[in-house]
Design an enzyme around this catalytic site. Structure first.
Site, PDB file in Angstrom:
ATOM      1  N   SER A 130     -41.144 -28.375 -25.811  1.00  0.00           N
ATOM      2  CA  SER A 130     -39.706 -28.235 -26.075  1.00  0.00           C
ATOM      3  C   SER A 130     -39.004 -27.423 -25.002  1.00  0.00           C
ATOM      4  O   SER A 130     -39.594 -26.518 -24.416  1.00  0.00           O
ATOM      5  CB  SER A 130     -39.479 -27.562 -27.426  1.00  0.00           C
ATOM      6  OG  SER A 130     -38.090 -27.432 -27.647  1.00  0.00           O
ATOM      7  N   LYS A 184     -43.997 -29.817 -33.646  1.00  0.00           N
ATOM      8  CA  LYS A 184     -42.873 -30.171 -32.768  1.00  0.00           C
ATOM      9  C   LYS A 184     -41.877 -31.069 -33.508  1.00  0.00           C
ATOM     10  O   LYS A 184     -40.661 -30.959 -33.328  1.00  0.00           O
ATOM     11  CB  LYS A 184     -43.394 -30.873 -31.495  1.00  0.00           C
ATOM     12  CG  LYS A 184     -42.278 -31.385 -30.574  1.00  0.00           C
ATOM     13  CD  LYS A 184     -41.364 -30.269 -30.104  1.00  0.00           C
ATOM     14  CE  LYS A 184     -40.345 -30.591 -29.044  1.00  0.00           C
ATOM     15  NZ  LYS A 184     -39.599 -31.777 -29.030  1.00  0.00           N
ATOM     16  N   HIS A 187     -39.900 -28.868 -35.638  1.00  0.00           N
ATOM     17  CA  HIS A 187     -38.985 -28.149 -34.732  1.00  0.00           C
ATOM     18  C   HIS A 187     -37.743 -29.014 -34.492  1.00  0.00           C
ATOM     19  O   HIS A 187     -36.607 -28.555 -34.564  1.00  0.00           O
ATOM     20  CB  HIS A 187     -39.706 -27.853 -33.404  1.00  0.00           C
ATOM     21  CG  HIS A 187     -38.783 -27.477 -32.267  1.00  0.00           C
ATOM     22  ND1 HIS A 187     -38.011 -28.405 -31.592  1.00  0.00           N
ATOM     23  CD2 HIS A 187     -38.482 -26.286 -31.710  1.00  0.00           C
ATOM     24  CE1 HIS A 187     -37.292 -27.798 -30.673  1.00  0.00           C
ATOM     25  NE2 HIS A 187     -37.560 -26.514 -30.719  1.00  0.00           N
ATOM     26  N   ASN A 188     -37.969 -30.287 -34.217  1.00  0.00           N
ATOM     27  CA  ASN A 188     -36.841 -31.175 -33.950  1.00  0.00           C
ATOM     28  C   ASN A 188     -35.991 -31.406 -35.192  1.00  0.00           C
ATOM     29  O   ASN A 188     -34.772 -31.546 -35.093  1.00  0.00           O
ATOM     30  CB  ASN A 188     -37.342 -32.515 -33.390  1.00  0.00           C
ATOM     31  CG  ASN A 188     -37.717 -32.408 -31.927  1.00  0.00           C
ATOM     32  OD1 ASN A 188     -38.018 -31.327 -31.439  1.00  0.00           O
ATOM     33  ND2 ASN A 188     -37.718 -33.515 -31.218  1.00  0.00           N
ATOM     34  N   GLU A 191     -33.866 -28.592 -35.331  1.00  0.00           N
ATOM     35  CA  GLU A 191     -32.902 -28.782 -34.222  1.00  0.00           C
ATOM     36  C   GLU A 191     -31.754 -29.701 -34.671  1.00  0.00           C
ATOM     37  O   GLU A 191     -30.577 -29.397 -34.445  1.00  0.00           O
ATOM     38  CB  GLU A 191     -33.659 -29.393 -33.034  1.00  0.00           C
ATOM     39  CG  GLU A 191     -32.824 -29.817 -31.847  1.00  0.00           C
ATOM     40  CD  GLU A 191     -33.691 -30.540 -30.790  1.00  0.00           C
ATOM     41  OE1 GLU A 191     -34.725 -29.984 -30.372  1.00  0.00           O
ATOM     42  OE2 GLU A 191     -33.344 -31.676 -30.404  1.00  0.00           O
TER      43      GLU A 191
HETATM   44  C1  6PG Z   1     -36.800 -30.401 -27.224  1.00  0.00           C
HETATM   45  C2  6PG Z   1     -35.999 -31.541 -27.729  1.00  0.00           C
HETATM   46  C3  6PG Z   1     -36.339 -32.806 -27.028  1.00  0.00           C
HETATM   47  C4  6PG Z   1     -35.338 -33.928 -27.345  1.00  0.00           C
HETATM   48  C5  6PG Z   1     -35.818 -34.775 -28.492  1.00  0.00           C
HETATM   49  C6  6PG Z   1     -34.815 -35.094 -29.547  1.00  0.00           C
HETATM   50  O1  6PG Z   1     -37.371 -29.731 -28.057  1.00  0.00           O
HETATM   51  O2  6PG Z   1     -36.827 -30.199 -26.010  1.00  0.00           O
HETATM   52  O3  6PG Z   1     -36.207 -31.718 -29.119  1.00  0.00           O
HETATM   53  O4  6PG Z   1     -37.655 -33.090 -27.310  1.00  0.00           O
HETATM   54  O5  6PG Z   1     -34.097 -33.423 -27.546  1.00  0.00           O
HETATM   55  O6  6PG Z   1     -36.259 -35.930 -27.885  1.00  0.00           O
HETATM   56  O7  6PG Z   1     -34.071 -36.152 -29.136  1.00  0.00           O
HETATM   57  P1  6PG Z   1     -33.150 -37.046 -30.037  1.00  0.00           P
HETATM   58  O8  6PG Z   1     -31.969 -36.218 -30.400  1.00  0.00           O
HETATM   59  O9  6PG Z   1     -32.797 -38.157 -29.102  1.00  0.00           O
HETATM   60  O10 6PG Z   1     -33.921 -37.547 -31.208  1.00  0.00           O
END
Ligand code: 6PG
Length: 468
Positions: A130, A184, A187-188, A191
């Site tokens: 990430s 991960k 994590h997303n 995010e």
């Molecule tokens: C990170 C991000 C990175 C990217 C993802 C999510 O942790 O660096 O999460 O991995 O932003 O691919 O992307 P999307 O918003 O396109 O699903």
């Protein structure tokens, strides 16, 4: 044996940045990409680091050029390209060699691939990386899954290139095979939730209070110096400040309001629901991106489905919106860690939640000052293992939930969508309601299907007098 040399397949944005990071830290890197021009461009622009970058003509050439045991990092798009690369590598590699998947792979695929790679006598590591391009170049946060021995052999490189939080490298071995990619993925998911709530906060200023981007930017910049201090709040201030070189207007005002997604947010929700966990804030964020794509329909619907009228936005202050974001952020992290706990129990991973919070403190997209407190909370005894019941976070929720409540109420009256804030508030209120309303669900289930229910005053399964 510790690795001092890495191979990278897939020299795109992330692969290039990681290669330069490794070279910067004194490691040699052999590079191969389907399109060789990206490797040529990388090496020619690498200045003094070029000596450590070794282009290969073919995948066979790459394997032949590398000292053994080899470690080859795949930075290729998730899905089929990962399987194709593994298929090509297996016959070329020897026992002791390791294949690393540094992409955003589905953890279930990583589990299957690890079994396949190990059956061929090789080792595999699934690493969630990430931090975007800048993180990859100057220090990403990395979440690794695989055997402890495989991780140990790669730890020197991974720790050298990782982001550091007060000298602590933001990388850890979290469990076997798919554990790193699962962490991960979550994590997303967090995010997505955090980004959606930030977007909603921006929308309240823009549509609720009529502020231009130039006046919203300093608010976010101010927040970044307080409890919301984080990478995403910081870049929000910068996005709001940027001017469009073409028109001279605020850049944000020229961006189409449709967001895509590659899958990790959706996977988080799917896995959460499969394990019987509520991921409502993350789900709202995924749903908001889906609905954003219906732009033409939204334009048609606007005059037909006229907005709700009452305007209470004037009673919502900047501090309320800040409190909504603080509360929502705590709750989104809490949902994420509950999903991690459920998976840890289901797959027997024994995840170290405090360590996960620690390796998210620098380098990654969701890095925020709150993560240090989350790590502390997990290091102490949490009541019922619940983050929101810790002394620290229960106090934060108590003093900030009012803002979230006022924001959701005012937005609802005004007809402004705040799906993630609303989900956060409902989740909060549900988790603190001693007597919920599922007694009615149970009554109906028993009425139409004789599913039975538990009584408050008696053990065992009971039925109601519905059809007497
Ligand atoms: C990170 C991000 C990175 C990217 C993802 C999510 O942790 O660096 O999460 O991995 O932003 O691919 O992307 P999307 O918003 O396109 O699903």
């Amino acid at each position: 044996m510790a690795q001092a040399h890495m191979g990278i397949i897939g020299v795109g944005t992330m692969g290039s940045a990681l290669a330069l990071n490794m070279a910067d830290n004194g490691f040699d890197v052999t590079l191969w990409n389907l399109d060789p021009s990206t490797v040529t461009a990388l090496v020619s622009g690498a200045g003094p680091l070029a000596d450590r970058l070794h282009p290969a003509e073919t995948i066979e050439d790459m394997v032949a050029k590398m000292p053994t045991p080899r470690a080859i990092l795949m930075m290729v798009p998730a899905g089929k390209p990962v399987d194709m690369t593994i298929d090509a590598l297996i016959p070329l590699l020897s026992p002791g060699d390791t294949i690393i998947d540094g992409g955003n792979s589905d953890f279930r695929e990583t589990m299957a691939r690890t079994a396949r790679v190990e059956a061929a006598g090789l080792a595999m590591l699934g690493v969630g990386v990430s931090g975007g391009e800048d993180g990859a170049r100057h220090g990403p946060s990395m979440m690794a899954g695989g055997t402890a021995e495989t991780y140990a052999s790669l730890a020197p490189i991974l720790e050298a290139i990782a982001a550091k939080f007060e000298n602590d490298p933001c990388v850890a071995h979290l469990g076997p095979d798919g554990a790193g990619h699962f962490v991960k993925t979550v994590h997303n998911g967090i995010e997505y939730a955090d980004m959606q709530m930030i977007a909603e906060a921006y929308g309240l200023f823009r549509d609720g209070q009529g502020l231009p981007a130039s006046e919203i930017a300093p608010i976010f910049k101010g927040w970044n110096r307080g409890a919301l201090n984080s990478y995403l709040i910081e870049i929000t201030g910068e996005v709001l400040s940027a001017r469009d070189p073409k028109t001279g207007s605020a850049m944000i005002d020229m961006i189409v309001d449709q967001a895509g997604q590659k899958g990790t947010g959706r996977w988080t929700v799917i896995e959460a629901i499969r394990m019987g966990q509520s991921a409502s804030i993350i789900e709202a964020a995924v749903g908001a991106r889906v609905l954003s794509s219906e732009r033409p329909t939204r334009a048609i619907a606007a005059p037909i489905l006229s907005p709700a009228g009452e305007d209470m936005m004037s009673v919502v202050g900047e501090q309320d919106i800040e409190q909504a974001l603080i509360t929502g952020r705590v709750l989104a992290y809490a949902q994420g860690f509950r999903i991690l706990k459920a998976a840890s129990e289901e797959f027997g991973w024994d995840l170290d939640y405090a360590r996960i919070a620690e390796i998210w403190r620098a380098g990654c997209i969701i890095r925020s000052s709150m993560l240090d407190d989350i790590a502390d909370a997990f290091r102490t005894d949490l009541p019922h293992g619940r983050l929101i019941l810790s002394d620290h976070f229960s106090e934060i929720l108590k003093s900030n939930a009012g803002g979230l409540r006022r924001v959701v109420a005012a937005a609802a009256l005004r007809g402004l969508p705040v799906p993630a804030f609303s989900a956060a508030l409902s989740w909060f209120d549900t988790t603190r309601q001693p007597r919920g309303t599922t007694d009615m669900i149970q009554g109906m289930r028993d009425y139409f299907g004789a599913h039975s229910f538990k009584r408050l005053d008696d053990a065992g399964d009971h039925h109601g007098p519905w059809h007497d």
